[in-house]
Design an enzyme around this catalytic site. Structure first.
Site, PDB file in Angstrom:
ATOM      1  N   CYS A  24       0.836  -1.212   0.000  1.00  0.00           N
ATOM      2  CA  CYS A  24       0.000   0.000   0.000  1.00  0.00           C
ATOM      3  C   CYS A  24       0.865   1.254   0.000  1.00  0.00           C
ATOM      4  O   CYS A  24       0.540   2.255  -0.653  1.00  0.00           O
ATOM      5  CB  CYS A  24      -0.895   0.036   1.233  1.00  0.00           C
ATOM      6  SG  CYS A  24      -1.995  -1.362   1.373  1.00  0.00           S
TER       7      CYS A  24
HETATM    8  C1  BEZ Z   1       0.616  -4.679   1.831  1.00  0.00           C
HETATM    9  O1  BEZ Z   1       0.054  -3.644   1.520  1.00  0.00           O
HETATM   10  O2  BEZ Z   1       1.823  -4.780   1.788  1.00  0.00           O
HETATM   11  C2  BEZ Z   1      -0.187  -5.882   2.261  1.00  0.00           C
HETATM   12  C3  BEZ Z   1      -1.396  -5.715   2.908  1.00  0.00           C
HETATM   13  C4  BEZ Z   1      -2.092  -6.839   3.313  1.00  0.00           C
HETATM   14  C5  BEZ Z   1      -1.595  -8.108   3.047  1.00  0.00           C
HETATM   15  C6  BEZ Z   1      -0.408  -8.255   2.353  1.00  0.00           C
HETATM   16  C7  BEZ Z   1       0.315  -7.132   1.966  1.00  0.00           C
END
Ligand code: BEZ
Length: 211
Positions: A45
């Protein structure tokens, strides 16, 4: 709530990093890309929010406003914004909704309980200036989105709204387009005076009309 293409994007009021957002008022006569994130302080994100900030000139050129959403509280968002700037080299330049009460996530069906019962998946909605939903894509949490693809779809939607064309596989702005099958050859001659390449009666390829 199940939303489908052509539905009016539900209106809402929610807190964000840019203050309280009244969604339809905020969208005004712009296109909108509304996209959700599973959680604050997550690596994928963080890279996505940096990329959408970097792409702001491309969104602006197309009269598009971006809006992110994560189900964490506003205090977390404000701390995370600092990390985004530090690690991505660009400051967040669009609102990130703090949807800790899940109001917007539920309205837009962004929580998929069989994937995860509390976190939002990576949803993307493209909404046009009439507030109609024009694209819905859902990505898994582990896969960062390709925002060049989102821009490509916006280019296609804006082109095909204005001309009687559709865009073929892997089309990019400037590539040849397809004359919509509903247009007769007689009518097509008036609109496409430079003609087209008729590969089949239903597959007529022509230059992109607004170039
Ligand atoms: C991420 O944004 O890195 C992420 C969020 C939830 C699960 C796996 C990765």
């Amino acid at each position: 709530m199940t939303l489908r293409l052509g539905d009016i994007a539900p209106d809402f009021q929610q807190d964000s990093t840019a203050g309280t957002i009244h969604f339809h008022d905020w969208a005004s006569d712009s296109w909108v890309v509304l996209f959700s994130h599973p959680k604050d302080f997550t690596p994928v994100c963080t890279t996505e929010l940096g990329e959408v900030s970097r792409l702001k000139p491309e969104f602006d050129k197309r009269n598009v406003k971006a809006m992110g959403l994560s189900v964490d509280p506003i205090e977390d968002h404000h701390r995370w914004v600092g990390d985004i700037e530090e690690t991505q080299g660009v400051g967040l330049n669009f609102p990130l909704l703090a949807d800790s009460d899940r109001k917007v996530s539920n309205l837009y069906d962004m929580i998929h309980p069989n994937a995860n019962d509390t976190l939002t998946v990576r949803s993307v909605f493209i909404i046009d200036p009439n507030k109609k939903i024009r694209l819905i894509i859902t990505y898994p949490a582990s896969t960062g989105r390709n925002f060049d693809e989102i821009l490509r779809v916006i280019d296609s939607l804006q082109l095909t709204d204005g001309y009687k064309v559709a865009t073929p596989v892997n089309w990019k702005d400037g590539d040849d387009v397809i004359i919509v099958p509903s247009l007769s050859n007689d009518d097509a001659k008036k609109i496409f005076p430079n003609g087209w390449d008729e590969k089949k009666p239903y597959l007529r390829v022509t230059k992109q009309p607004n170039k």
